[in-house]
Structure formats: structure tokens, C-alpha cells
Scaffold this motif. Sequence first.
Motif, mmCIF file in Angstrom:
data_model
loop_
_atom_site.group_PDB
_atom_site.id
_atom_site.type_symbol
_atom_site.label_atom_id
_atom_site.label_comp_id
_atom_site.label_asym_id
_atom_site.label_seq_id
_atom_site.Cartn_x
_atom_site.Cartn_y
_atom_site.Cartn_z
ATOM 1 N N UNK A 199 -16.351 22.105 -9.522
ATOM 2 C CA UNK A 199 -17.175 21.676 -8.395
ATOM 3 C C UNK A 199 -16.419 22.098 -7.144
ATOM 4 N N UNK A 200 -17.056 22.925 -6.324
ATOM 5 C CA UNK A 200 -16.380 23.550 -5.186
ATOM 6 C C UNK A 200 -16.806 22.901 -3.876
ATOM 7 N N UNK A 237 -11.746 13.552 1.408
ATOM 8 C CA UNK A 237 -11.357 12.718 0.273
ATOM 9 C C UNK A 237 -12.566 11.994 -0.311
ATOM 10 N N UNK A 238 -13.465 11.557 0.557
ATOM 11 C CA UNK A 238 -14.655 10.839 0.100
ATOM 12 C C UNK A 238 -15.559 11.749 -0.742
ATOM 13 N N UNK A 239 -15.745 12.998 -0.292
ATOM 14 C CA UNK A 239 -16.598 13.936 -1.051
ATOM 15 C C UNK A 239 -15.946 14.288 -2.398
ATOM 16 N N UNK A 240 -14.628 14.439 -2.390
ATOM 17 C CA UNK A 240 -13.927 14.746 -3.642
ATOM 18 C C UNK A 240 -14.142 13.625 -4.646
ATOM 19 N N UNK A 244 -16.767 14.603 -7.648
ATOM 20 C CA UNK A 244 -15.897 15.153 -8.678
ATOM 21 C C UNK A 244 -15.407 16.546 -8.369
ATOM 22 N N UNK A 245 -15.139 16.810 -7.095
ATOM 23 C CA UNK A 245 -14.677 18.137 -6.665
ATOM 24 C C UNK A 245 -13.395 18.510 -7.402
ATOM 25 N N UNK A 246 -13.299 19.782 -7.784
ATOM 26 C CA UNK A 246 -12.117 20.264 -8.493
ATOM 27 C C UNK A 246 -11.330 21.318 -7.720
ATOM 28 N N UNK A 247 -11.979 21.988 -6.760
ATOM 29 C CA UNK A 247 -11.196 22.937 -5.957
ATOM 30 C C UNK A 247 -11.835 23.152 -4.602
ATOM 31 N N UNK A 269 -5.509 8.400 -4.667
ATOM 32 C CA UNK A 269 -6.009 9.589 -3.976
ATOM 33 C C UNK A 269 -6.984 10.319 -4.885
ATOM 34 N N UNK A 270 -8.186 10.608 -4.398
ATOM 35 C CA UNK A 270 -9.175 11.310 -5.233
ATOM 36 C C UNK A 270 -8.678 12.685 -5.664
ATOM 37 N N UNK A 271 -8.936 13.004 -6.912
ATOM 38 C CA UNK A 271 -8.623 14.339 -7.406
ATOM 39 C C UNK A 271 -7.197 14.544 -7.851
ATOM 40 N N UNK A 272 -6.389 13.492 -7.862
ATOM 41 C CA UNK A 272 -4.999 13.652 -8.299
ATOM 42 C C UNK A 272 -4.963 14.242 -9.706
ATOM 43 N N UNK A 273 -4.124 15.260 -9.870
ATOM 44 C CA UNK A 273 -3.964 15.972 -11.140
ATOM 45 C C UNK A 273 -5.238 16.688 -11.584
#
Length: 510
Positions: A199-200, A237-240, A244-247, A269-273
Motif C-alpha cells: 500500500x503506497x 502517521x494516521x494514514x499509515x 496499512x501503508x507499507x511504503x 508508531x504505525x508501521x513499525x517493522x
Amino acid sequence: MHYPLTVMDFLDRATTVYPDRVAVIDEPDQPADSWGEITYAELGRRARSQAATLDELGVPVGGRVAIVSHNSARLLASFYGVSGWGRVLVPVNFRLAVAEIRYIIEHSGAEVMLVDPDLRHLVDEIDCPHVFVLGEDDDKIWGSSAEPRPWVGDEAATATINYTSGTTARPKGVQLTHRNLWLNATVFGWQASVSDRDVYLHTLPMFHANGWGHPFTATGMGATHVVIRQIDGTEILRRIERHGVTYLCAAPAVVASALDAAKTWEGDIPGRDRVRIIVAGAPPPTRTIERVRDELGWEFIQIYGLTETSPLLTMSRMRAEWDDLEPHQQAVNLGRAGAPAIGVRMRIDDSGEVLAQSNHNLASYWANPEATAEAQAGNWFHTGDGGTIEDGYVTIADRKKDVIITGGENVSSIEVEDALMSHPSVKEVAVIGIPDEKWGELITALVVLDPDEDTVDQAGLIAHCREHLAGYKCPKRIDFRDELARTATGKLQKFKLREEFWKGHDRQVN
């Protein structure tokens, strides 16, 4: 057998393999109605409708269609609705001043101009045969139910013209072919591990080197595009978290905004790892790379390139051989511009300039054969950057061209100097970039005032610049000097002017 590579290959694959998948989640707060969520089948339908509209307007194959817009699903669709049927898309930086946009429209010979609703004033200020306001005129742009006339694809045809500041006061139009864009998108996507599970998030302006090619890369792999209109660290951060943003791709200023937002973010933090952030525009400090990896928990990837190279030339990404290194040394390694991407050849000439050969390199500068010949001399693209190559990795050490990269945008120092010199109180001026944690480089003007007209202050000069230039091009700092360092022949010695600001830095980019 030989089949042409064209940008429609990416959308054709998505509509064939992933027709019912959500293609785009549009910015919900568009000034016109948001497109919301649309599937790849619907994105394909709208691209065909836009192409049919251009048929009805009489825009020929090779005709130019300019679009001046913030990030939006409408802009994303136009990469296909325009270029996919043989016309040339001219994505224009919406932050430019009216005079600058007018020059691009006239110089490119655009027959159609699409403008963001927030830029409606351009309709009355710029002449163009066909002008439409995005959102308000959607029925005129995407309302046709006809099938567009087929285009026999030509990979050598120009797909986009992207205007870049360079070193002269007038921007140059970078002609990128379908082959350029196709190979950049596929090589970039491969080396950045883009897949149909991605998800970009469009934190990078789509007008900027065509969003570094990711409107094509993500589409071809069936990834979902998430559009964000205004850059804000907390909203990123909210959109991630929400989608489910990945990059994402980002200039250093965007990285700084995310790091600042993380300080007050409640919870994990959203998206960690999970998230990988691809950074370019200026080499970030080692400490920033460490913070991205530690505080955000995101993978840090750096690339180097220019609009003229579509843009990918090099990539710096973690590799197995570095796994046992201390995190600080890993960050140091990631701070290099990177190793050449597949199909890219790099070398340093005798003057220390970085040169590149690649199938991503521009075809030419639009209507500027002299600049084209200079940039492509010896069958190498001359980047204008100084650097070194060691163990296969390129490091950018200084900038041979007088271009300042601030917030990921190229600004010509000569253009800013011209604006300042048009003020009656200014006798001499030199514009340089100085290190800045947020912007990468801060546009700084060193000014000598005319003794007879020395009443102007910093605020007055900046206000004067705003009458002639886009806001991001205006100096944010002005130092008044009694004289400027010059050679015996009268040329400014900018390297001497930079010295006081760059002490303690091992390279003159930030």
C-alpha cells in the motif's frame, strides 16, 4: 519479435489481474469532491474516457496536456488518460508563481491545461486553448463514453515533459520517453521490493519527476495508492495506521515532519517493522537515518537521481554483509547515495563530476538543443554534482551546479539572485544553500546594499522576492555584507562564501 514498452502496460496489467481491487484511496479533503475509493477497473474506465475527450478536442498524438495540481486521484489518472494514448503529460509544480507557470504552458505548447480548484485564478491569468478546473469540470474531462482512438505504441515517444530549475533562470523541460519511464518504474520497483501486497502513500508530489515513477510502479503491481494532499507528520502517521501503508517516498523535510510527529504520538508508531521509506533530495544526516530506524522502526532506503534520469540512478539499502555491523555504522553506510541500479553505469570525470549512463536518462530538453548537447556530452549524462565512488558506492560530496535542494525541491540560485537584483536597494547578491535540519538546505542570500538606497530590511527583500518567485524559492535568511568574495575577473567565489556555514561538514550538501 519486438513490442514497444509504454506506460499503459502498467494500467493494463492492473485492470487485467486486479480489476476489483481498490486502486486509489483519494484525499478525502479535496477542494472538489473526492473520488473516494475506486477500483482498478474504474481507474481504467476513467483513463479511457479522458483519452476519448482529448480525441474530441482534437488534441493529436504528441500534443501536450499540462496539469497544475496538488496530489489527487485525478492527477494519477491523467498519467494514463493522457500519456497512455500517445499525448504528452506536462505535470506542473503547483507551488510556482503565475509567471513561472505561464512560461511552462507557453514553452511546452500545451493545448490543454487542467488546474486544481485552489488555482482557479490561473484560468483568467494564463492563455491556453482548452482550460478545465479539476472537479468542477469533471463531466467535461471524464464524461465521454466513447472508446478512444487506438494508439500504435512507440516507446521512443515522449510521455512526459517535466520542468526543472537547473542552473539558469528559465526552467528546462525534461523529455522522458515511454521507455525511460517503463524501465525506471520496473527497476525501481524490483530493487525496492514492490509487490501486490503493498500500500503506497503519496507523500511525494506526483508532479515531481512523475512521483519518482511510483504512479507506474505501484499500479503495475496492483498496489493500492493512498493520496495525501497536504503534508503533515501526524497525518502521515494516521494514514499509515488507517490504511496499512507499507511504503512511501519522501524528501528530507517529510522525514523530519514524521519524526517530529512521533514525539507526541500516543501508542505504538504505525508501521513499525513494516514500512519502508525511500528518501532522496539531499543526503540526510547519519543521525536522521538512525532516528528513522530506531524511533519509527521503519526501513530506511536512500536513492540518488535527478528529474533528467527519471530519476533512479543509485540505491542504498541494507544488505546481508552489514547485518553484524553496529547500527551507527549501518546508518553511515546507508547515508551514501548508493550503488548503481541495474542497467546504470556511473563514473567520476577528471573534474570530480558524477556522470551516468542509463536507459532512464532523458531523451532531450524540450526545444533546447544546446542544453541537451551539454548535458549529454560524450554519451554520458552530466549530473552537475561532485562526488566519489568507492567499493561500488557513490557518495555525493558537493554540488557543481548552483542548485539548492530545499525540502526536496531544486531551486536555481541564479534565479533567486535575479529576483533580488531587481530591487533598487540591492547592489550585489550571492545566493547559497546552508545546512538546515528541517529543509536540508536553507536558501540564504548574502546581500550588499547600494549606499544610496539602504533602507530595505530582510522582510522587505523577502516580500519583494515573493512578487517574482514561488514561496519555496524565496530566501529564508538574508545576511547583509559590505562586500562579496570575487575572483580577479569579478566572478563570485561561492565556495568561499559557503565556508563559514559549512565548517564541520565533510560535504557541501545536507
